[in-house]
Motif scaffolding. Structure first.
Motif, PDB file in Angstrom:
ATOM      1  N   GLN A 135      -1.688  14.535 -11.280  1.00  0.00           N
ATOM      2  CA  GLN A 135      -0.820  14.258 -10.149  1.00  0.00           C
ATOM      3  C   GLN A 135      -1.567  13.420  -9.096  1.00  0.00           C
ATOM      4  O   GLN A 135      -2.736  13.652  -8.814  1.00  0.00           O
ATOM      5  CB  GLN A 135      -0.375  15.586  -9.542  1.00  0.00           C
ATOM      6  N   GLY A 136      -0.886  12.447  -8.515  1.00  0.00           N
ATOM      7  CA  GLY A 136      -1.455  11.640  -7.442  1.00  0.00           C
ATOM      8  C   GLY A 136      -2.091  10.334  -7.880  1.00  0.00           C
ATOM      9  O   GLY A 136      -2.528   9.552  -7.046  1.00  0.00           O
ATOM     10  N   ALA A 137      -2.147  10.074  -9.181  1.00  0.00           N
ATOM     11  CA  ALA A 137      -2.762   8.833  -9.671  1.00  0.00           C
ATOM     12  C   ALA A 137      -2.007   7.605  -9.151  1.00  0.00           C
ATOM     13  O   ALA A 137      -2.628   6.602  -8.796  1.00  0.00           O
ATOM     14  CB  ALA A 137      -2.816   8.829 -11.195  1.00  0.00           C
ATOM     15  N   GLU A 138      -0.676   7.688  -9.077  1.00  0.00           N
ATOM     16  CA  GLU A 138       0.116   6.557  -8.606  1.00  0.00           C
ATOM     17  C   GLU A 138      -0.170   6.262  -7.139  1.00  0.00           C
ATOM     18  O   GLU A 138      -0.204   5.103  -6.713  1.00  0.00           O
ATOM     19  CB  GLU A 138       1.615   6.817  -8.792  1.00  0.00           C
ATOM     20  N   CYS A 139      -0.372   7.304  -6.364  1.00  0.00           N
ATOM     21  CA  CYS A 139      -0.671   7.140  -4.944  1.00  0.00           C
ATOM     22  C   CYS A 139      -1.992   6.388  -4.765  1.00  0.00           C
ATOM     23  O   CYS A 139      -2.064   5.416  -4.010  1.00  0.00           O
ATOM     24  CB  CYS A 139      -0.751   8.513  -4.278  1.00  0.00           C
TER      25      CYS A 139
END
Length: 142
Positions: A79-83
């Protein structure tokens, strides 16, 4: 006389070589490489500017200035890789520990970002734009 001068020159060069080698060894041994399990878990990533410039503020608002990032034990990002990808201009896929910080890698395994260690649980990366990404360990839910 010539033989003695040669011996002094040789011993001087040998001394310099030994000091150089021992200094490099001491430096390498002072930086320890942490196990990946030390980094696995939830982290808070925050984007900030060192100066309140208009352009910096514009970049800071994409998509948000804070997000939760999960570093998985298998050295991939959850989670959070896109951010992080919005800030680093490439979506990070993996990560690995460095003696002086933490690197994130892109699709082909090349390093796209480096977080330098400030203290346990706090790492900083400076983007090409001059913005700073802070990666801080979040407290586990108990």
């Amino acid at each position: 006389m010539f033989n003695r001068a040669f011996t002094y020159a040789a011993s001087t060069w040998l001394s310099v070589a030994l000091v150089t080698i021992s200094g490099a060894t001491a430096m390498a041994s002072s930086l320890r490489l942490e196990e990946p399990s030390v980094f696995a878990g939830q982290w808070q990533a925050t984007l900030s500017a060192t100066v309140d410039e208009r352009q910096a503020q514009k970049l800071q608002d994409k998509p948000s200035n804070s997000c939760s990032v999960e570093l998985l034990a298998n050295k991939t990002l959850g989670q959070g890789a896109e951010c992080l990808g919005a800030w680093f201009e490439h979506v990070p896929i993996g990560w690995f520990p460095d003696p002086d910080g933490l690197s994130i890698t892109g699709h082909e395994g090349s390093r796209i970002g480096f977080f330098s260690r400030q203290r346990d649980g706090l790492y900083l990366a400076t983007l090409k734009s001059g913005l700073i990404v802070t990666l801080e360990r979040t407290a586990p839910d108990n």
